[in-house]
Each structure stands twice: as structure tokens, then as C-alpha cells.
Design an enzyme around this catalytic site. Sequence first.
Site, PDB file in Angstrom:
ATOM      1  N   TYR A 144      55.337 -10.277  12.570  1.00  0.00           N
ATOM      2  CA  TYR A 144      55.171 -11.683  12.929  1.00  0.00           C
ATOM      3  C   TYR A 144      56.428 -12.127  13.652  1.00  0.00           C
ATOM      4  O   TYR A 144      57.540 -11.847  13.213  1.00  0.00           O
ATOM      5  CB  TYR A 144      54.961 -12.539  11.675  1.00  0.00           C
ATOM      6  CG  TYR A 144      54.840 -14.021  11.952  1.00  0.00           C
ATOM      7  CD1 TYR A 144      53.723 -14.539  12.597  1.00  0.00           C
ATOM      8  CD2 TYR A 144      55.838 -14.906  11.561  1.00  0.00           C
ATOM      9  CE1 TYR A 144      53.607 -15.905  12.854  1.00  0.00           C
ATOM     10  CE2 TYR A 144      55.728 -16.275  11.810  1.00  0.00           C
ATOM     11  CZ  TYR A 144      54.604 -16.765  12.460  1.00  0.00           C
ATOM     12  OH  TYR A 144      54.497 -18.108  12.701  1.00  0.00           O
ATOM     13  N   ASP A 239      63.816  -8.812  16.329  1.00  0.00           N
ATOM     14  CA  ASP A 239      63.568 -10.097  15.693  1.00  0.00           C
ATOM     15  C   ASP A 239      64.176 -10.032  14.295  1.00  0.00           C
ATOM     16  O   ASP A 239      63.578  -9.504  13.369  1.00  0.00           O
ATOM     17  CB  ASP A 239      62.069 -10.381  15.642  1.00  0.00           C
ATOM     18  CG  ASP A 239      61.763 -11.732  15.011  1.00  0.00           C
ATOM     19  OD1 ASP A 239      62.693 -12.341  14.434  1.00  0.00           O
ATOM     20  OD2 ASP A 239      60.602 -12.169  15.092  1.00  0.00           O
ATOM     21  N   LYS A 267      66.124 -18.778  10.025  1.00  0.00           N
ATOM     22  CA  LYS A 267      66.186 -18.797   8.568  1.00  0.00           C
ATOM     23  C   LYS A 267      67.614 -18.915   8.009  1.00  0.00           C
ATOM     24  O   LYS A 267      68.154 -19.999   7.981  1.00  0.00           O
ATOM     25  CB  LYS A 267      65.407 -17.600   8.017  1.00  0.00           C
ATOM     26  CG  LYS A 267      63.930 -17.702   8.454  1.00  0.00           C
ATOM     27  CD  LYS A 267      62.942 -16.858   7.731  1.00  0.00           C
ATOM     28  CE  LYS A 267      61.529 -17.308   8.099  1.00  0.00           C
ATOM     29  NZ  LYS A 267      60.692 -16.366   8.789  1.00  0.00           N
TER      30      LYS A 267
END
Length: 429
Positions: A144, A239, A267
Amino acid sequence: MNRKNSSRLFSIAKKVLPGGVNSPVRAFNAVGGDPLFIKSAKGSRMTDVDGNEFIDYVASWGPLIFGHAHPEIVSAITRQAGLGTSYGASTELEIQLAEKVVAAMPSIEVVRMVNSGTEAVMSALRLARGITGRDKIVKFEGCYHGHGDSLLVKAGSGLVSLGIPECPGIVSSLAEKTLNLPYNNIDRVRELFDKEGKEIAALIVEPIGGNMGVVPPIPGFLSALREVTEKAGALLIFDEVITGFRVSLGGAQKHYGVNPDITCLGKIIGGGLPVGAYGGSRQVMDHISPVGSVYQAGTLSGNPLAMAAGNVMLDLLSKEGVYESLEQKSAKLCQGLRENVEELGIPAQFTRVGSMFSMFFTDQKIVDFETVKSCDTEFFKRYFNGLLEEGVYIAPSQFEAGFMSAVHTDEEINLTIKASRKALAAAQG
Ligand SMILES: *Cc1c(COP(=O)(O)O)cnc(C)c1O
């Protein structure tokens, strides 16, 4: 356990928010029942609106590596709020956070702050396409990378939990430019690059799969990606929105010793506030406006509250022994969980890199999305609900990672192992 206030709020929420939530992963569609509404949280614990307390292994989906409401982070945010919440002009805080990111991440010399992981990845893809003049993107099934149009094809996270292989609303000519491969399959990568390598702008990968549950890279996978992309003149994008500052101060690139061309972050670097970032060598990043012509902007980018929180977060992480302690706690928890399933004779696989971990209810070795999909999701559903009753909160999906924080205590880990044993036995029926 009484959860009637959560249920009441959920029924009201459904009237004004799609599905009652602002992010689909928060819904309990995959596990049944109503999602929790949270009133407050401190350290490793969250308290819902009915006064139930939970030991939390979701950590806001990764950012809270020092737990909830860490006093130093709270006071940095409070202090900055009194000085102004956004200026639309530069601050020293942005330089400080950028310097910390550059010092920690091996492949980053220059970094651009944005507001979310999604934005970081979308911008990184545009940059790669802008530099190479090519359109195609390669990604892996079950990874994702946020909800940017190019990346919602066979994606992980909420799309797996909700069973959405192809998202409607994506322009087909764009979706056609996204090529999907099975994670950890070096042969398939080589095959694709032999055929279409000269048309590929970038290959994007979660260097540790974290959005189909935790799927670590097999030895040689990341270095093969490095070699193949370099040969084709395509950019390699890591990522590291989850793994950056999670598995080590230098992220997965430091952990595995493979440097990408562009790194996406999010995050943890926001200290629990909305942040994303992407960075790389000066040569790569000089293509971005205002130096280069690849345009990317943001009203709230480098937001002072987020920068203040992120700065404290990275300072806390750079203290001696933080990652050793996270490793030891996570190993202890997973060892306990493993003993539980072995004693009860439940087929399960464990994956873990540092403080990110998964327990998959399957007898197949976990290497990619296919093997992940072999899990018994009905068993997970019963286990999740049993665990919740015992006061332990994990992600409401078999296909999401668990996160340990630096403030979970040994006692809480022991409680979790005990709760887990009860929930497993109950799920067995
Ligand atoms: C969470 C996540 C994103 C998206 O970040 P948001 O801040 O939710 O937009 C992108 N990539 C990975 C690997 C993620 O885990």
C-alpha cells in the site's frame, strides 16, 4: 465489556461521515461489531468513551513509537501552538527536522515536507516520471502506498480488508501504467524489466511489506531491485512511511544496506501529527520546484506544530538503546504468542522486523500476497473480538501490522500474552 457509548456514537457518525469513519481502516467491517470511539490515551493505553481501557498495538497505525501523549511531544506542540499554528512562511523548525532526517537516512541529502504519506508518494511518482520522461510504474501486490490514483491497483491495507482489488474512479489510461508483481519474486521483476525496462519511470516498494501484515523481504530481493532499476535507468523508490525510523534510525535502507533513489516518509516523523516527506540525492531533488520544474506545493507543508512534534520524536529516537529495547520487547511478545499457538495446536506464522510484527493464521510460509491470502480470516475475527474483550487492541484486520512502542512495559506484554492465550482458546471453540 460495555461498549454502548461507542455504538451510539457510531450510529450518529454514520449519518454524517461515510461509513461513520474518516479512514476505512478504522471500520470494523472485517471483524464485525462497531468500531471503538476513543476518549483519551496515554502511553501504551487507550480509553474509549465507555471507560474501557485497552493496551494498544495499533499506535495510530505506526506513528506512536513513544506511545500516546508523550509529555515531551505534548509540551513541544503546546509551546509552538502559543507561538502560532501556521505561517505560510519558513521556520527554523523545518531546517532542524530536515537535518535530522538527512543525518539518519543514508540515501537522503535533501528532503521536502508534505502533509501525509499519500502526498509524499504521489509527489515521488511525479518526480520520477518528470526526471525520466517515462510513464510506467512498477509496484507489488499487497503493498500500500497511500490512495494516489496510480497506486490503487491490487493494493494492500484497507483495500484487502474490504476486498477491493480494483478501485473504481481511476482513469483507465493511468491504471494501465501501473504494473503489479508478486512481492519477493526476483525472477518476475527481471522478466518485466527485460521486456519493458526502458518504459519504466520507477519501481516502488515497501522495503518491508507492512500493509498485508508484515512480509519481510527475502535475502537479495532489495539488492536485486536496486540492480535491475539502475540498469534500466528507472528510479527505485522505497516507501518507508512505516519503516522509516521504525526498524532503525536509518529505516529499512540502513537495516538492509540498500539505497533507493527516492525515499517516502510519514507516520513516525510527524510525532503523531499529520506529516509526510520525500527525499533523495540533491541531483534528484533539484528537479522539484522552485529549483526545477516538477511542481509540488502545500499550504500547510512543514507545519510548525508537526515540525515541533517531529523534532522531539527524532530526538527521543536517537537516544542510546531505544531500538535495542524495542527489539527485545517485540521479541518477548512474539515468543509468548508463538508458545500460545504451539500449545494450542493452532496453525500460525510469525513475521517480525524490529517492532513491527504479524501473526498470520495459516500453515503456509508467508512470502507474498498469495500466501497472506491463505489465512483463516474467520479465525482472526473471533480472535480479534476475544482479544478486545480482554482489553487488548490490535488492528481490526488480519492484513495489518502490529506495532510495539518504547513505553509498553514487561508487565503489559505479559498481560497481552495471557489475554492472547484466552482469546486463541476461545476462537478455537
Ligand atoms: C500509511 C502508509 C501510506 C500513506 O500514508 P498516509 O499518511 O495515510 O497518507 C503510504 N505508504 C505506506 C507504506 C503506508 O504504510
